[in-house]
Design a protein around this motif. Structure first.
Motif, PDB file in Angstrom:
ATOM      1  N   ASN A 119       0.845  -1.182   0.000  1.00  0.00           N
ATOM      2  CA  ASN A 119       0.000   0.000   0.000  1.00  0.00           C
ATOM      3  C   ASN A 119       0.884   1.236   0.000  1.00  0.00           C
ATOM      4  O   ASN A 119       1.259   1.763   1.026  1.00  0.00           O
ATOM      5  CB  ASN A 119      -0.917  -0.021   1.218  1.00  0.00           C
ATOM      6  CG  ASN A 119      -1.880   1.144   1.160  1.00  0.00           C
ATOM      7  OD1 ASN A 119      -2.172   1.648   0.089  1.00  0.00           O
ATOM      8  ND2 ASN A 119      -2.338   1.560   2.315  1.00  0.00           N
ATOM      9  N   ASP A 120       1.177   1.673  -1.194  1.00  0.00           N
ATOM     10  CA  ASP A 120       2.153   2.726  -1.368  1.00  0.00           C
ATOM     11  C   ASP A 120       1.413   3.964  -1.831  1.00  0.00           C
ATOM     12  O   ASP A 120       1.362   4.283  -3.002  1.00  0.00           O
ATOM     13  CB  ASP A 120       3.165   2.240  -2.410  1.00  0.00           C
ATOM     14  CG  ASP A 120       4.223   3.263  -2.700  1.00  0.00           C
ATOM     15  OD1 ASP A 120       4.253   4.294  -2.003  1.00  0.00           O
ATOM     16  OD2 ASP A 120       5.009   3.032  -3.628  1.00  0.00           O
ATOM     17  N   LYS A 121       0.839   4.678  -0.877  1.00  0.00           N
ATOM     18  CA  LYS A 121      -0.055   5.746  -1.323  1.00  0.00           C
ATOM     19  C   LYS A 121       0.684   6.970  -1.845  1.00  0.00           C
ATOM     20  O   LYS A 121       0.094   7.796  -2.504  1.00  0.00           O
ATOM     21  CB  LYS A 121      -1.061   6.110  -0.226  1.00  0.00           C
ATOM     22  CG  LYS A 121      -0.485   6.573   1.085  1.00  0.00           C
ATOM     23  CD  LYS A 121      -1.631   6.937   2.033  1.00  0.00           C
ATOM     24  CE  LYS A 121      -1.335   6.467   3.443  1.00  0.00           C
ATOM     25  NZ  LYS A 121      -2.263   6.961   4.421  1.00  0.00           N
ATOM     26  N   ALA A 122       1.981   7.054  -1.542  1.00  0.00           N
ATOM     27  CA  ALA A 122       2.704   8.229  -2.010  1.00  0.00           C
ATOM     28  C   ALA A 122       3.180   8.063  -3.452  1.00  0.00           C
ATOM     29  O   ALA A 122       3.615   9.009  -4.087  1.00  0.00           O
ATOM     30  CB  ALA A 122       3.909   8.479  -1.112  1.00  0.00           C
ATOM     31  N   ALA A 168      -3.913   1.208  -3.743  1.00  0.00           N
ATOM     32  CA  ALA A 168      -4.201   2.640  -3.642  1.00  0.00           C
ATOM     33  C   ALA A 168      -4.032   3.324  -4.997  1.00  0.00           C
ATOM     34  O   ALA A 168      -4.839   4.174  -5.391  1.00  0.00           O
ATOM     35  CB  ALA A 168      -3.297   3.283  -2.601  1.00  0.00           C
ATOM     36  N   ALA A 169      -2.993   2.952  -5.725  1.00  0.00           N
ATOM     37  CA  ALA A 169      -2.766   3.556  -7.038  1.00  0.00           C
ATOM     38  C   ALA A 169      -3.885   3.161  -7.999  1.00  0.00           C
ATOM     39  O   ALA A 169      -4.351   3.975  -8.801  1.00  0.00           O
ATOM     40  CB  ALA A 169      -1.410   3.124  -7.594  1.00  0.00           C
ATOM     41  N   LEU A 170      -4.344   1.939  -7.894  1.00  0.00           N
ATOM     42  CA  LEU A 170      -5.440   1.507  -8.764  1.00  0.00           C
ATOM     43  C   LEU A 170      -6.725   2.254  -8.413  1.00  0.00           C
ATOM     44  O   LEU A 170      -7.447   2.717  -9.302  1.00  0.00           O
ATOM     45  CB  LEU A 170      -5.649  -0.008  -8.667  1.00  0.00           C
ATOM     46  CG  LEU A 170      -6.797  -0.562  -9.511  1.00  0.00           C
ATOM     47  CD1 LEU A 170      -6.586  -0.277 -10.994  1.00  0.00           C
ATOM     48  CD2 LEU A 170      -6.977  -2.062  -9.287  1.00  0.00           C
ATOM     49  N   ALA A 171      -6.985   2.403  -7.124  1.00  0.00           N
ATOM     50  CA  ALA A 171      -8.182   3.132  -6.714  1.00  0.00           C
ATOM     51  C   ALA A 171      -8.154   4.545  -7.285  1.00  0.00           C
ATOM     52  O   ALA A 171      -9.168   5.078  -7.742  1.00  0.00           O
ATOM     53  CB  ALA A 171      -8.279   3.176  -5.192  1.00  0.00           C
ATOM     54  N   THR A 208     -12.206  -0.977  -6.191  1.00  0.00           N
ATOM     55  CA  THR A 208     -10.831  -1.444  -6.088  1.00  0.00           C
ATOM     56  C   THR A 208     -10.686  -2.476  -4.979  1.00  0.00           C
ATOM     57  O   THR A 208      -9.980  -3.473  -5.120  1.00  0.00           O
ATOM     58  CB  THR A 208      -9.889  -0.260  -5.818  1.00  0.00           C
ATOM     59  OG1 THR A 208     -10.104   0.694  -6.845  1.00  0.00           O
ATOM     60  CG2 THR A 208      -8.447  -0.699  -5.836  1.00  0.00           C
ATOM     61  N   LYS A 209     -11.385  -2.240  -3.884  1.00  0.00           N
ATOM     62  CA  LYS A 209     -11.320  -3.169  -2.764  1.00  0.00           C
ATOM     63  C   LYS A 209     -11.859  -4.542  -3.196  1.00  0.00           C
ATOM     64  O   LYS A 209     -11.231  -5.571  -2.944  1.00  0.00           O
ATOM     65  CB  LYS A 209     -12.155  -2.611  -1.608  1.00  0.00           C
ATOM     66  CG  LYS A 209     -12.058  -3.372  -0.320  1.00  0.00           C
ATOM     67  CD  LYS A 209     -12.764  -2.563   0.778  1.00  0.00           C
ATOM     68  CE  LYS A 209     -12.686  -3.240   2.128  1.00  0.00           C
ATOM     69  NZ  LYS A 209     -13.406  -4.512   2.164  1.00  0.00           N
ATOM     70  N   GLU A 210     -12.996  -4.531  -3.870  1.00  0.00           N
ATOM     71  CA  GLU A 210     -13.564  -5.799  -4.338  1.00  0.00           C
ATOM     72  C   GLU A 210     -12.623  -6.488  -5.323  1.00  0.00           C
ATOM     73  O   GLU A 210     -12.414  -7.696  -5.269  1.00  0.00           O
ATOM     74  CB  GLU A 210     -14.923  -5.572  -5.009  1.00  0.00           C
ATOM     75  CG  GLU A 210     -16.009  -5.164  -4.042  1.00  0.00           C
ATOM     76  CD  GLU A 210     -16.356  -6.276  -3.065  1.00  0.00           C
ATOM     77  OE1 GLU A 210     -16.617  -7.398  -3.523  1.00  0.00           O
ATOM     78  OE2 GLU A 210     -16.328  -6.026  -1.852  1.00  0.00           O
TER      79      GLU A 210
END
Ligand SMILES: *[C@@H]1O[C@H](CO)[C@@H](O)[C@H](O)[C@H]1NC(C)=O
Ligand SMILES: *[C@@H]1O[C@H](CO)[C@@H](O)[C@H](O)[C@H]1NC(C)=O
Ligand SMILES: *[C@@H]1O[C@H](CO)[C@@H](O)[C@H](O)[C@H]1NC(C)=O
Ligand SMILES: *[C@@H]1O[C@H](CO)[C@@H](O)[C@H](O)[C@H]1NC(C)=O
Ligand SMILES: *[C@@H]1O[C@H](CO)[C@@H](O)[C@H](O)[C@H]1NC(C)=O
Ligand SMILES: *[C@@H]1O[C@H](CO)[C@@H](O)[C@H](O)[C@H]1NC(C)=O
Length: 531
Positions: A186-189, A310-313, A349-351
């Protein structure tokens, strides 16, 4: 590159110019697609090299939102008008290609899909769009990552994008850290990369739209639905197991993910790029450039490494924001705030990450050619509290291809039904060394694997004799982590489930000394007297 693009363009052109009166009789298999590409690559002169495949697809029908998204993100491809390509394929291949060009789900059947050599079913259109996006790597990467709205003029409505995004990633981080499902990085940056933009074209728009259509708290019905071919030797008709399936079937997700992985690869390889037929043959065969992990069998693992959740979301959200501006008349998108779209993107994205990337690839019974159950199956009372681990012992060698794993399944079912006189193959699930899990009795029916305990737990067997050696890492990882976390999420297995080896409950050496020794170090392993 020009050569590859030209071939792809012609191929996709053919999709849209069906020869009137020619019905294909070729089996719907990936090898036929590869053969068509190879024929084009050999024969065809690249006079139309500037014109790309997607140009054709996109200019053929601009009315649906997917198309306007593709059109926008692959806009360079649309600077030419589509013309009828030279017909260079045999009429049979051409008819087949026209048949699989468009992906759709109608009356419980899925169209535009083929059977791949690894036993998975793949939608052709998202695969080809992924290749196209990869070949166009540069035009795609040149989009400004933080303002997809630029070409949509205004610009002012995206000013609070940062604030919404940080809430979005926070919500996502919270959700996934408390859930046993996916353990994606989970690399939100991380700044969106080429890969993420590929995903935006191939997957994010469709993913976002599918979730827009449904309620905003639930997955649309039938996300990732599997299906059955009318026959495996010459597949022609694909019937979905869930007649309410959304358009995001397993075959669509497979094709989109393959397209993203191969598109990413194409955007990075140095020129001259490999012929597409060659690339697909490797990917659906022994592995791209001799790398056995880079093939369709391991698409989910590779997909999880391709992009962070996160990037996909973020891509899904941007795709929805973009669609809203491209299609101001879309009732489903009308009047939705960016925040509401961000929520849809988060859920979608979660699903996707938890129920697709975070679950094992399970080939349904029909795919390995199972004989029917004999008698009436007894339903399990879910969720169960136990997972019992077995090895098959016979067959003793691990199976490493779909052909051999499916044959092992059939021979075990035959032995269990005709020699042991059981109703069906005993195991709930069987794990091959080919990257796949094979459905036995499945999640819902009482098995015949662990005498006296069959109603209390699922019986999962590794194909092979693990007395003196261990299954592949991928197979071990499936049983240790992926299968149970997926089953807990789906409500099939209790979160505090107990893991035992067959020998702890029944007088047997199963699951083999080497495997049992390892098993006893796994999470959830339980001494027999404790349960
Ligand atoms: C193809 O591209 C080249 C340069 O990229 C250009 O000179 C040529 O006019 C293009 N051909 C067509 C048919 O658009
Ligand atoms: C365009 O797409 C719409 C909806 O997807 C469909 O109803 C229509 O028939 C398509 N038109 C053409 C020319 O393919
Ligand atoms: C594409 O076709 C349209 C109508 O047939 C024509 O007006 C337009 O000039 C063409 N564009 C190009 C780039 O050839
Ligand atoms: C995420 O978790 C943190 C700490 O547990 C909490 O303060 C925050 O409000 C949560 N955010 C959301 C959006 O749920
Ligand atoms: C969106 O808002 C406008 C103006 O309030 C209204 O006329 C329209 O029906 C709304 N659209 C939808 C789909 O709710
Ligand atoms: C299983 O493996 C053990 C140890 O390697 C070996 O002794 C035994 O013969 C094997 N059994 C079969 C059926 O292959």
């Amino acid at each position: 590159m020009m050569k590859a693009r030209g071939v792809l363009w012609i191929l996709l052109g053919l999709l849209l110019w069906p020869e009137p009166g020619t019905a294909s009789s070729l089996p719907l298999v990936m090898d036929s697609i590869i053969q068509a590409l190879a024929e084009l690559e050999q024969k065809v002169l690249m006079t139309e090299a500037n014109r790309t495949a997607s140009a054709w697809i996109l200019s053929a029908n601009n009315s649906s939102p997917h198309n306007s998204l593709h059109q926008h993100l692959l806009r360079k491809a649309l600077s030419h008008n589509a013309t009828e390509p030279q017909h260079s394929l045999s009429p049979e291949l051409q008819a087949l290609i026209s048949e699989v060009a468009q992906h759709s789900v109608k009356d419980g059947q899925e169209y535009g899909v083929v059977l791949a050599p690894d036993g998975s079913t793949v939608a052709v259109k998202p695969l080809l769009i992924g290749l196209e996006a990869g070949l166009q790597g540069h035009s795609v990467t040149s989009l400004p990552s933080d303002c997809l709205a630029t070409p949509c003029d205004a610009g002012d409505t995206l000013t609070n994008i940062g604030a919404i995004w940080s809430r979005l990633t926070e919500a996502f981080t919270n959700a996934s850290s408390t859930d046993a499902g996916a353990n994606l990085p989970n690399d939100k940056a991380k700044t969106p990369t080429t890969v993420d933009r590929l995903l935006a074209v191939i997957l994010a728009g469709d993913l976002g739209l599918a979730f827009l259509h449904g309620s905003q708290t639930q997955s649309p019905p039938g996300l990732g639905t599997e299906g059955c071919w009318n026959q495996l030797s010459a597949p022609r008709v694909f019937t979905l197991l869930d007649p309410k399936a959304s358009r995001l079937t397993m075959a669509f997700l497979n094709g989109a993910l393959d397209g993203a992985l191969l598109g990413d690869h194409l955007s990075q390889v140095s020129r001259p790029r490999p012929p597409l037929s060659h690339l697909l043959r490797e990917y659906y065969g022994a592995g791209v450039a001799g790398e056995p992990r880079f093939r369709s069998n391991f698409r989910r693992q590779n997909g999880a490494a391709l992009t962070s959740a996160a990037a996909l979301a973020q891509q899904v959200w941007k795709a929805l924001v973009l669609l809203q501006r491209l299609e101001p008349g879309q009732p489903q998108l009308q009047n939705m705030s960016q925040e509401a779209l961000a929520q849809v993107a988060t859920l979608a994205t979660k699903e996707f990450t938890e129920t697709f990337l975070g679950c094992p690839a399970i080939l349904p019974r029909c795919r390995w050619g199972a004989a029917p159950y004999r008698g009436n199956p007894k339903p399990l009372k879910l969720p169960l509290g136990f997972l019992y681990v077995h090895h098959t012992y016979v067959p003793a060698p691990p199976c490493t291809t779909f052909q051999s794993c499916a044959a092992d399944m059939r021979s075990m079912q035959h032995f269990h039904q005709d020699v042991r006189h059981w109703d069906d193959i005993g195991y709930s699930f069987v794990v091959g060394s080919d990257g796949y899990v094979y459905e036995g009795r499945g999640w819902h029916w009482v098995g015949a694997h662990t005498r006296g305990h069959n109603s209390r737990g699922f019986g999962v067997a590794f194909v092979g004799n693990y007395t003196g050696s261990l299954p592949s890492d991928a197979a071990l990882n499936t049983v240790r982590d992926v299968l149970p976390s997926c089953a807990i999420r789906a409500g099939h297995l209790q979160a505090d489930y107990k893991l035992l080896g067959h020998r702890q409950l029944v007088h047997t050496d199963c699951p083999g000394d080497a495997l049992f020794t390892l098993l006893s170090t796994w999470p959830h392993f339980t001494e027999a007297e404790n349960q």
